[in-house]
Design a protein around this motif. Structure first.
Motif, PDB file in Angstrom:
ATOM      1  N   ARG A 145      -8.272   0.832  -4.626  1.00 47.71           N
ATOM      2  CA  ARG A 145      -8.745   1.346  -5.919  1.00 47.71           C
ATOM      3  C   ARG A 145      -8.856   2.862  -5.889  1.00 47.71           C
ATOM      4  N   THR A 146      -9.424   3.390  -4.816  1.00 46.37           N
ATOM      5  CA  THR A 146      -9.603   4.831  -4.687  1.00 46.37           C
ATOM      6  C   THR A 146      -8.260   5.558  -4.695  1.00 46.37           C
ATOM      7  N   VAL A 147      -7.307   5.066  -3.930  1.00 40.06           N
ATOM      8  CA  VAL A 147      -5.994   5.717  -3.856  1.00 40.06           C
ATOM      9  C   VAL A 147      -5.234   5.553  -5.168  1.00 40.06           C
ATOM     10  N   ARG A 148      -5.306   4.373  -5.781  1.00 42.34           N
ATOM     11  CA  ARG A 148      -4.604   4.136  -7.045  1.00 42.34           C
ATOM     12  C   ARG A 148      -5.022   5.157  -8.109  1.00 42.34           C
ATOM     13  N   GLU A 149      -6.290   5.519  -8.127  1.00 40.04           N
ATOM     14  CA  GLU A 149      -6.801   6.460  -9.126  1.00 40.04           C
ATOM     15  C   GLU A 149      -6.258   7.869  -8.943  1.00 40.04           C
ATOM     16  N   THR A 150      -5.753   8.193  -7.761  1.00 44.82           N
ATOM     17  CA  THR A 150      -5.267   9.547  -7.508  1.00 44.82           C
ATOM     18  C   THR A 150      -3.776   9.715  -7.793  1.00 44.82           C
ATOM     19  N   ALA A 166       1.177  -9.840   4.452  1.00 47.91           N
ATOM     20  CA  ALA A 166       0.655  -8.474   4.534  1.00 47.91           C
ATOM     21  C   ALA A 166      -0.726  -8.416   3.891  1.00 47.91           C
ATOM     22  N   PRO A 167      -1.573  -7.506   4.371  1.00 48.28           N
ATOM     23  CA  PRO A 167      -2.921  -7.396   3.810  1.00 48.28           C
ATOM     24  C   PRO A 167      -2.892  -7.193   2.297  1.00 48.28           C
ATOM     25  N   SER A 168      -3.898  -7.714   1.647  1.00 46.67           N
ATOM     26  CA  SER A 168      -4.005  -7.630   0.196  1.00 46.67           C
ATOM     27  C   SER A 168      -5.477  -7.535  -0.161  1.00 46.67           C
ATOM     28  N   PRO A 169      -5.860  -6.866  -1.226  1.00 44.75           N
ATOM     29  CA  PRO A 169      -5.017  -6.155  -2.185  1.00 44.75           C
ATOM     30  C   PRO A 169      -4.329  -4.963  -1.530  1.00 44.75           C
ATOM     31  N   ARG A 170      -3.176  -4.631  -2.103  1.00 45.02           N
ATOM     32  CA  ARG A 170      -2.369  -3.562  -1.540  1.00 45.02           C
ATOM     33  C   ARG A 170      -1.741  -2.730  -2.644  1.00 45.02           C
ATOM     34  N   LEU A 171      -1.250  -1.583  -2.218  1.00 40.30           N
ATOM     35  CA  LEU A 171      -0.626  -0.635  -3.119  1.00 40.30           C
ATOM     36  C   LEU A 171       0.575  -0.049  -2.394  1.00 40.30           C
ATOM     37  N   VAL A 172       1.689   0.080  -3.094  1.00 35.96           N
ATOM     38  CA  VAL A 172       2.884   0.704  -2.526  1.00 35.96           C
ATOM     39  C   VAL A 172       3.218   1.919  -3.376  1.00 35.96           C
ATOM     40  N   VAL A 173       3.253   3.078  -2.728  1.00 37.00           N
ATOM     41  CA  VAL A 173       3.628   4.321  -3.393  1.00 37.00           C
ATOM     42  C   VAL A 173       5.056   4.629  -2.994  1.00 37.00           C
ATOM     43  N   CYS A 225       8.828  10.597   3.363  1.00 33.87           N
ATOM     44  CA  CYS A 225       9.256   9.259   3.754  1.00 33.87           C
ATOM     45  C   CYS A 225       9.471   8.449   2.478  1.00 33.87           C
ATOM     46  N   ASP A 226       9.918   7.215   2.626  1.00 33.06           N
ATOM     47  CA  ASP A 226      10.220   6.404   1.453  1.00 33.06           C
ATOM     48  C   ASP A 226       8.971   5.865   0.759  1.00 33.06           C
ATOM     49  N   TYR A 227       8.041   5.338   1.542  1.00 31.07           N
ATOM     50  CA  TYR A 227       6.883   4.657   0.958  1.00 31.07           C
ATOM     51  C   TYR A 227       5.596   5.011   1.684  1.00 31.07           C
ATOM     52  N   LEU A 228       4.511   4.765   0.977  1.00 29.81           N
ATOM     53  CA  LEU A 228       3.190   4.757   1.578  1.00 29.81           C
ATOM     54  C   LEU A 228       2.566   3.421   1.209  1.00 29.81           C
ATOM     55  N   PHE A 229       2.238   2.649   2.216  1.00 29.35           N
ATOM     56  CA  PHE A 229       1.595   1.345   2.035  1.00 29.35           C
ATOM     57  C   PHE A 229       0.104   1.537   2.282  1.00 29.35           C
ATOM     58  N   VAL A 230      -0.703   1.080   1.343  1.00 27.99           N
ATOM     59  CA  VAL A 230      -2.157   1.168   1.453  1.00 27.99           C
ATOM     60  C   VAL A 230      -2.712  -0.211   1.132  1.00 27.99           C
ATOM     61  N   ALA A 231      -3.631  -0.685   1.960  1.00 29.60           N
ATOM     62  CA  ALA A 231      -4.225  -1.996   1.709  1.00 29.60           C
ATOM     63  C   ALA A 231      -5.691  -1.993   2.105  1.00 29.60           C
ATOM     64  N   ASP A 232      -6.451  -2.797   1.405  1.00 29.65           N
ATOM     65  CA  ASP A 232      -7.839  -3.020   1.786  1.00 29.65           C
ATOM     66  C   ASP A 232      -7.848  -3.936   2.994  1.00 29.65           C
ATOM     67  N   GLY A 233      -8.802  -3.732   3.845  1.00 30.16           N
ATOM     68  CA  GLY A 233      -8.913  -4.560   5.032  1.00 30.16           C
ATOM     69  C   GLY A 233      -9.842  -5.732   4.815  1.00 30.16           C
ATOM     70  N   ASP A 234      -9.850  -6.625   5.785  1.00 26.54           N
ATOM     71  CA  ASP A 234     -10.703  -7.800   5.724  1.00 26.54           C
ATOM     72  C   ASP A 234     -12.177  -7.423   5.803  1.00 26.54           C
ATOM     73  N   LYS A 235     -12.480  -6.440   6.626  1.00 25.37           N
ATOM     74  CA  LYS A 235     -13.867  -6.097   6.871  1.00 25.37           C
ATOM     75  C   LYS A 235     -14.144  -4.674   6.427  1.00 25.37           C
ATOM     76  N   SER A 236     -14.262  -3.782   7.391  1.00 26.15           N
ATOM     77  CA  SER A 236     -14.680  -2.432   7.051  1.00 26.15           C
ATOM     78  C   SER A 236     -13.555  -1.391   7.089  1.00 26.15           C
ATOM     79  N   SER A 237     -12.356  -1.771   7.486  1.00 26.19           N
ATOM     80  CA  SER A 237     -11.292  -0.768   7.545  1.00 26.19           C
ATOM     81  C   SER A 237     -10.058  -1.234   6.784  1.00 26.19           C
ATOM     82  N   GLY A 238      -9.443  -0.264   6.116  1.00 28.67           N
ATOM     83  CA  GLY A 238      -8.218  -0.548   5.379  1.00 28.67           C
ATOM     84  C   GLY A 238      -7.006  -0.162   6.211  1.00 28.67           C
TER      85      GLY A 238
END
Length: 158
Positions: free
Chosen positions: A6-11, A34-41, A57-70
């Motif tokens: 969510r934080t990255v999507r807003e930027t 792959a981890p989800s929710p996720r975002l591909v830039v 690079c081609d992409y940036l993959f960002v995903a929320d993690g299961d616990k405390s780290s994405g």
């Protein structure tokens, strides 16, 4: 669960947000499990924070993690032969862009990934060498190498 996506999507300009697929010039990466929710830039699309003349690079993959780290993973895809020096330059550019989006104190697992149709032993060794690491918020991570069609989870170590 983290709130990284969510934080990255807003930027980002929504025009550069991908459709969730990783596919460039016939080289694909499977998103199965792959981890989800996720975002591909997609850094090649309009609205990218990296301009058309900048190294990227081609992409940036960002995903929320299961616990405390994405998860944060810059990806470079090549259908043909991998050239380690070029891939490292492009992944470093993706890492620098990610550093602007993800705060230094944010708990993330950083995984730079090069994906190719083939890579010679010499090129694989260059990726593993002292000049092959990618710096992200002061830590250096080795480039994970995948073959086209492989699942992203192999590089994430999930």
């Amino acid at each position: 669960m983290t709130d990284l996506v969510r934080t990255v999507r807003e930027t980002f300009d929504t025009r550069c947000l991908g459709n969730g697929r990783l596919n460039k010039q016939g080289c694909k990466v499977s998103m199965k499990d792959a981890p989800s929710p996720r975002l591909v830039v997609d850094f090649d699309k309009p609205g990218s924070p990296l301009g058309p003349s900048q190294t990227r690079c081609d992409y940036l993959f960002v995903a929320d993690g299961d616990k405390s780290s994405g998860w944060v993973a810059p990806l470079e895809l090549k259908n043909g032969r991998l050239h380690a020096n070029q891939a490292v330059r492009q992944l470093r550019a993706g890492a620098r862009a990610a550093e602007q989006l993800v705060l230094s104190g944010e708990q993330v697992k950083f995984r730079p990934v090069a994906v190719s149709g083939s890579a010679s032993k010499a090129e694989r060794n260059r990726l593993k060498g002292k000049d092959g690491g990618i710096r992200f918020h002061g830590c250096v991570e080795p480039v994970r190498l995948l073959s086209c069609g492989a699942p992203l989870t192999e590089a994430l170590g999930k």
